[in-house]
Design a protein around this motif. Structure first.
Motif, PDB file in Angstrom:
ATOM      1  N   LEU A   1      32.430  43.897  50.680  1.00 44.46           N
ATOM      2  CA  LEU A   1      33.415  43.456  49.692  1.00 44.46           C
ATOM      3  C   LEU A   1      34.090  42.164  50.132  1.00 44.46           C
ATOM      4  O   LEU A   1      34.350  41.972  51.319  1.00 44.46           O
ATOM      5  CB  LEU A   1      34.484  44.537  49.513  1.00 44.46           C
ATOM      6  N   ASP A   2      34.387  41.309  49.186  1.00 43.78           N
ATOM      7  CA  ASP A   2      35.020  40.044  49.564  1.00 43.78           C
ATOM      8  C   ASP A   2      36.447  40.258  50.041  1.00 43.78           C
ATOM      9  O   ASP A   2      36.993  39.444  50.749  1.00 43.78           O
ATOM     10  CB  ASP A   2      34.957  39.007  48.429  1.00 43.78           C
ATOM     11  N   ASN A   3      37.053  41.391  49.659  1.00 41.52           N
ATOM     12  CA  ASN A   3      38.435  41.645  50.065  1.00 41.52           C
ATOM     13  C   ASN A   3      38.518  42.638  51.228  1.00 41.52           C
ATOM     14  O   ASN A   3      39.527  43.291  51.410  1.00 41.52           O
ATOM     15  CB  ASN A   3      39.253  42.172  48.879  1.00 41.52           C
ATOM     16  N   TYR A   4      37.439  42.768  52.019  1.00 42.14           N
ATOM     17  CA  TYR A   4      37.479  43.846  53.011  1.00 42.14           C
ATOM     18  C   TYR A   4      38.520  43.625  54.096  1.00 42.14           C
ATOM     19  O   TYR A   4      39.072  44.583  54.633  1.00 42.14           O
ATOM     20  CB  TYR A   4      36.083  44.152  53.574  1.00 42.14           C
ATOM     21  N   GLN A   5      38.814  42.366  54.391  1.00 42.42           N
ATOM     22  CA  GLN A   5      39.878  42.121  55.374  1.00 42.42           C
ATOM     23  C   GLN A   5      41.221  42.622  54.849  1.00 42.42           C
ATOM     24  O   GLN A   5      42.025  43.178  55.591  1.00 42.42           O
ATOM     25  CB  GLN A   5      39.978  40.633  55.717  1.00 42.42           C
TER      26      GLN A   5
ATOM     27  N   HIS B   1      24.535  35.534  56.752  1.00 41.34           N
ATOM     28  CA  HIS B   1      24.630  34.256  56.062  1.00 41.34           C
ATOM     29  C   HIS B   1      24.168  34.379  54.619  1.00 41.34           C
ATOM     30  O   HIS B   1      24.570  33.623  53.759  1.00 41.34           O
ATOM     31  CB  HIS B   1      23.752  33.199  56.746  1.00 41.34           C
ATOM     32  N   MET B   2      23.240  35.286  54.421  1.00 47.16           N
ATOM     33  CA  MET B   2      22.611  35.372  53.114  1.00 47.16           C
ATOM     34  C   MET B   2      23.316  36.363  52.204  1.00 47.16           C
ATOM     35  O   MET B   2      23.067  36.407  51.015  1.00 47.16           O
ATOM     36  CB  MET B   2      21.166  35.830  53.266  1.00 47.16           C
ATOM     37  N   ARG B   3      24.150  37.192  52.795  1.00 44.33           N
ATOM     38  CA  ARG B   3      24.707  38.267  51.997  1.00 44.33           C
ATOM     39  C   ARG B   3      25.848  37.777  51.112  1.00 44.33           C
ATOM     40  O   ARG B   3      26.680  36.994  51.531  1.00 44.33           O
ATOM     41  CB  ARG B   3      25.218  39.371  52.925  1.00 44.33           C
ATOM     42  N   THR B   4      25.863  38.250  49.910  1.00 44.73           N
ATOM     43  CA  THR B   4      26.926  37.886  48.983  1.00 44.73           C
ATOM     44  C   THR B   4      28.010  38.944  49.062  1.00 44.73           C
ATOM     45  O   THR B   4      27.709  40.122  49.090  1.00 44.73           O
ATOM     46  CB  THR B   4      26.410  37.924  47.536  1.00 44.73           C
ATOM     47  N   SER B   5      29.243  38.512  49.052  1.00 41.32           N
ATOM     48  CA  SER B   5      30.326  39.480  49.011  1.00 41.32           C
ATOM     49  C   SER B   5      30.482  40.015  47.598  1.00 41.32           C
ATOM     50  O   SER B   5      30.275  39.304  46.627  1.00 41.32           O
ATOM     51  CB  SER B   5      31.633  38.819  49.416  1.00 41.32           C
ATOM     52  N   ILE B   6      30.861  41.270  47.546  1.00 43.52           N
ATOM     53  CA  ILE B   6      31.137  41.872  46.248  1.00 43.52           C
ATOM     54  C   ILE B   6      32.584  41.561  45.887  1.00 43.52           C
ATOM     55  O   ILE B   6      33.485  41.766  46.689  1.00 43.52           O
ATOM     56  CB  ILE B   6      30.901  43.384  46.319  1.00 43.52           C
ATOM     57  N   MET B   7      32.782  41.051  44.695  1.00 43.03           N
ATOM     58  CA  MET B   7      34.127  40.657  44.314  1.00 43.03           C
ATOM     59  C   MET B   7      34.648  41.558  43.199  1.00 43.03           C
ATOM     60  O   MET B   7      33.875  42.115  42.434  1.00 43.03           O
ATOM     61  CB  MET B   7      34.125  39.222  43.799  1.00 43.03           C
ATOM     62  N   SER B   8      35.963  41.684  43.132  1.00 52.31           N
ATOM     63  CA  SER B   8      36.551  42.308  41.953  1.00 52.31           C
ATOM     64  C   SER B   8      37.386  41.242  41.272  1.00 52.31           C
ATOM     65  O   SER B   8      38.323  40.724  41.860  1.00 52.31           O
ATOM     66  CB  SER B   8      37.392  43.519  42.339  1.00 52.31           C
ATOM     67  N   VAL B   9      37.008  40.891  40.064  1.00 49.24           N
ATOM     68  CA  VAL B   9      37.680  39.794  39.369  1.00 49.24           C
ATOM     69  C   VAL B   9      38.079  40.224  37.962  1.00 49.24           C
ATOM     70  O   VAL B   9      37.460  41.098  37.372  1.00 49.24           O
ATOM     71  CB  VAL B   9      36.770  38.543  39.254  1.00 49.24           C
TER      72      VAL B   9
END
Lengths: 522, 320
Positions: B35-39, A168-176
């Motif tokens: 990663l936010d795109n792991y799916q 719940h606490m973990r932030t996803s790493i994004m590529s933007v």
């Protein structure tokens, strides 16, 4: 679908609306196991929507500022709720009171409820993001939708929810994708640059975390979509560098709402679905162009408007939480050269929680910190006292006073009108800090020191702070390839108490902040 | 229902796309999930290859461990890992959530240890997670041992033979070859003689980068393995050679996994046309976390535009 007996629209009667809102929120809060422990009787209508003021505690707890509409509690965590009709000035006042009285008993959260979604955006425009602790907002319509959804599923408010987990606490790493807004030289020789970029999506970087960035621009046709085109890859072939480069955030700026992230914060999960906040989408990094540095050289060539890909947030986001858990009273940040940049971001957050901060800046010359607002070629710049100075101005902006800022420079340098003469030192910043500790009767306070800079400086500080029994945390910087913890390139040797042997820890994923006592210095 | 034009098979193992992670570039466990795109990544992958593991834990090489070179990355990580026991208990089970065939990359110092490690893995894989074992006979950062195995066809045959004997047909046995040889077909044929099911190539090329500011090599281990776009033509050549000169490769009874410098979909297609049935992507992934989706989409568009399938394109560069 509506909840029986609950009117659909918003009426002119504020007390009536507030009562409706609270009765809906109670359903959501009970899913999260929160109980209402206080309500301000002046802000609700008795006997409306099942609210019975006689049965509720209307005695304001000591730590709750006047103006807070109601308080919910679960274990030792409290949530403060406030209605947005009180006017920006009054809300700022309440926000400041919450912040000042916060000793960790609140869930670091003040939640402001506004009438409608449009109102929420207006509110955001008129007030600075950091006025409201953790900056959470919600609006009537969303609360209603969520409560209706829960009621339709048969929740009456007595159901329990699964406990919060790490995920719940973990932030996803994004590529933007991001657009360069400014890339200007700082200091006399132009060897340092301040790069500001705006990302297509906002994301929550917390102090201590970092990002990785392209050093060369990508093709214009590959900006927005998640799937980039072939041409993007060609644009990556031409330059000399290949990998992204890691940088700590120097400053961040707030612009837009972002809802995706909220679900992952350590917020009550059901409530989180109706909360909003803002996360920064503009970031500044401060970097030095190295003589043999391919990446930084390319980076300094980025023009305003250039499109780059950013990956982040990277690294652990625990430092602020740790500081708050450990009941630290005063924080000393010590930065050498560009190592000060990520500590500025740290001070922003620490000031936000009203910590006393003392900052020690190590630089070659004070004039190295100054810059012209207009871009210049850098070669024959002469700076005056009025020119903006990186770090010093940033710190003053956070509310730090001139006497809390110390600067040491390698040689006799120009003065700086913004800080007292006594706070200037000729020599190493670690020596200045040592002198400060010797002179200050710092023994009684619970101090934490945070440092970032050359290895020699951090090593010296580790031994100095050790002598005074002050815990030191260091922000490590290493060559990186992936930044997310898979390639095992950016390691530093560590040994935790109780561990038999030293091991190589990943600066990117296990750090970048480490206890200095656990680092094996080379 | 539309035919999946991307699907390929490595012996009996079906992959929904020809894309795989290259060993050492995507972790041991569930590291991708940060990663936010792991799916999307999982959607684009046909199989997941773990970072190399050894029997005992390995601390890894001293820093500096990586240095960027022009269009490449020189590394000497030194197979840092927690050992097979921790791997089986704490890391491998995390890969279950990927819902992909899992291939475990293994390294060892002796022929016997290779056999023991492979057998230990299979015997203790209680949930039958492992679909394949990739034998790393070619790590350039393992002192003298790695390169000795990889460059000596007899040693390759013995290592592969021992592993194959210990694991049988339970899982796919893949042999990862080193490019640091004069003729790649020598070790390739030896691996086939040892009974390998699949060949993967290439591992990194040996290299040194020197810091001119202090006149010393950058890497703590002096030399390292070069990856990235700089080595792609070498990898494509070696796949081409094996496909052309080894009948088992050409008739796909021993399919090839092409690895080395792939950073665009056309790079991946080059490997496939040279004779690779599947491809591994590593270093480029560090540069762009969305590389797997982008390459899968690129290949898919190419297949659509040319009305063909990946399997039809394998070895197409050989003109028949």
């Amino acid at each position: 679908m509506g909840i029986k007996g609950y009117p659909a629209g918003i009426s002119a009667n504020i007390l009536n609306d507030n009562s409706l809102c609270l009765s809906l929120l109670r359903i959501i809060l009970s899913i999260d196991k929160y109980r209402i422990i206080y309500i301000d009787p002046c802000q609700f209508k008795d006997d409306a929507f099942g609210l019975n003021l006689r049965e509720m505690n209307c005695l304001r707890p000591m730590d709750t500022p006047e103006g807070v509409a109601f308080v919910a509690q679960h274990d030792k965590k409290k949530l403060l709720f406030c209605f947005g009709d009180q006017g920006p000035a009054r809300l700022s006042e309440i926000a400041n009171m919450i912040r000042d009285s916060d000793k960790g008993q609140f869930d670091s959260i003040g939640i402001m409820i506004v009438r409608d979604e449009a109102g929420m955006k207006d509110r955001r425009r008129v007030s600075k993001a950091d006025e409201w602790p953790r900056g959470f907002f919600s609006c009537f319509e969303e609360i209603r939708r969520k409560a209706e959804e829960l009621t339709a599923k048969g929740h009456s408010g007595r159901h329990t929810c699964a406990p919060l987990t790490e995920s719940h606490m973990r932030t996803s790493i994004m590529s933007v994708m991001a657009e360069v807004k400014e890339n200007i030289p700082v200091g006399e020789n132009g060897g340092h640059y301040k790069l500001r970029f705006q990302t297509a999506r906002s994301f929550n970087v917390t102090p201590g975390q970092f990002i990785m960035t392209d050093t060369t621009p990508r093709g214009q046709d590959t900006i927005a979509g998640p799937v980039a085109l072939e041409s993007m890859n060609f644009s990556r072939i031409a330059p000399r560098s290949y990998l992204k480069r890691p940088f700590g955030i120097h400053r961040s700026f707030y612009r837009h709402f972002d809802k995706d992230y909220l679900q992952k914060l350590s917020l009550p999960p059901a409530l989180a679905t109706v909360l909003h906040t803002v996360f920064p989408d503009e970031f500044e990094i401060f970097y030095k162009v190295l003589t043999n540095g391919v990446g930084t050289k390319e980076l300094s060539g980025l023009k305003k408007g250039a499109r780059i890909q950013i990956v982040g947030p990277l690294g652990k986001d625990r430092i602020i939480r740790e500081i708050r858990d450990e009941a630290v009273e005063e924080i000393h940040v010590i930065g050498g050269g560009v190592g000060m940049a990520p500590l500025i971001f740290m001070v922003q957050a620490l000031r936000y929680y009203s910590y006393n901060v003392k900052a020690f800046i190590g630089t070659e010359k004070i004039s190295m910190l100054k810059y012209k607002r207009e871009a210049f070629d850098g070669l024959d710049a002469t700076f005056t006292d009025e020119d903006p100075a990186i770090y010093i101005d940033d710190l003053l902006e956070t509310g730090l006073k001139g006497e809390d800022i110390y600067v040491s420079s390698a040689g006799p340098g120009s003065s700086c009108a913004k800080i007292p003469e006594n706070n200037l030192y000729e020599g190493f910043v670690s020596d200045q800090y040592n002198k400060y500790l010797r002179d200050a009767s710092a023994g009684r306070k619970k101090i934490l020191a945070l440092a970032c800079g050359p290895t020699g400086m951090m090593k010296a500080l580790a031994s100095i702070t050790g002598g005074y029994g002050i815990p030191l945390k260091v922000l490590m910087e290493k060559r990186m390839a992936c930044g997310i913890g898979v390639c095992l390139s950016c390691v530093c040797e560590t040994k935790k108490p109780g561990e038999a042997e030293s091991k190589y820890s990943r600066v990117c994923a296990d750090g970048p902040i480490f206890n200095a006592s656990e680092i094996i210095w080379q | 229902m539309a035919i999946n034009k991307l699907k390929v098979t490595l012996k009996h193992l079906r992959l929904k796309t020809p894309l795989m992670t290259a060993s050492g570039t995507a972790g041991h466990g569930d590291e991708l999930t940060v990663l936010d795109n792991y799916q999307e990544i999982l959607g684009a992958l046909g199989a997941f290859v773990t970072k190399g593991i050894t029997f005992k834990p390995r601390k890894g090489n001293p820093k500096i461990r990586v240095i960027e070179t022009r269009m490449g990355l020189l590394n000497s990580i030194g197979l840092q890992n927690s050992g097979v026991k921790v791997f089986l208990k704490d890391e491998l089970p995390l890969t279950l959530q990927y819902k992909l065939p899992i291939i475990v990359n293994i390294s060892a110092d002796t022929v016997e240890e290779f056999g023991e490690l492979a057998a230990y893995l299979i015997d203790n894989d209680v949930n039958s997670i492992i679909s394949g074992i990739e034998i790393n006979v070619s790590c350039p950062n393992l002192g003298e041992h790695g390169s000795i195995f990889g460059t000596d066809p007899k040693a390759v045959e013995r290592v592969v033979g021992t592993v194959k004997k210990r694991v049988g047909d339970k899982v796919l046995v893949i042999t990862k070859l080193t490019p640091n040889v004069t003729d790649i077909t020598g070790p390739a044929k030896a691996a086939i003689a040892g009974g390998t099911d699949v060949l993967s190539m290439i591992n990194t090329l040996r290299g040194i980068a020197i810091d001119t500011t202090n006149c010393r090599p950058f890497l703590g281990n002096i030399s390292g393995g070069l990856s990235g776009p700089a080595i792609k033509p070498v990898g494509v050549f070696m796949v081409y050679e094996c496909y052309k000169k080894i009948p088992e490769c050409m008739n796909k009874s021993v399919p090839i996994i092409g690895i080395g410098g792939i950073s665009t979909y056309s790079d991946a297609l080059e490997y496939i046309m040279a004779g690779a049935t599947a491809v591994g992507i590593g270093t480029a992934w560090f540069v762009n976390p969305r590389i797997f989706e982008e390459i899968a989409k690129g290949i898919s568009d190419y297949l659509g535009n040319n009305n063909t399938t990946v399997e039809e394109l394998v070895g197409k560069a050989h003109g028949h």
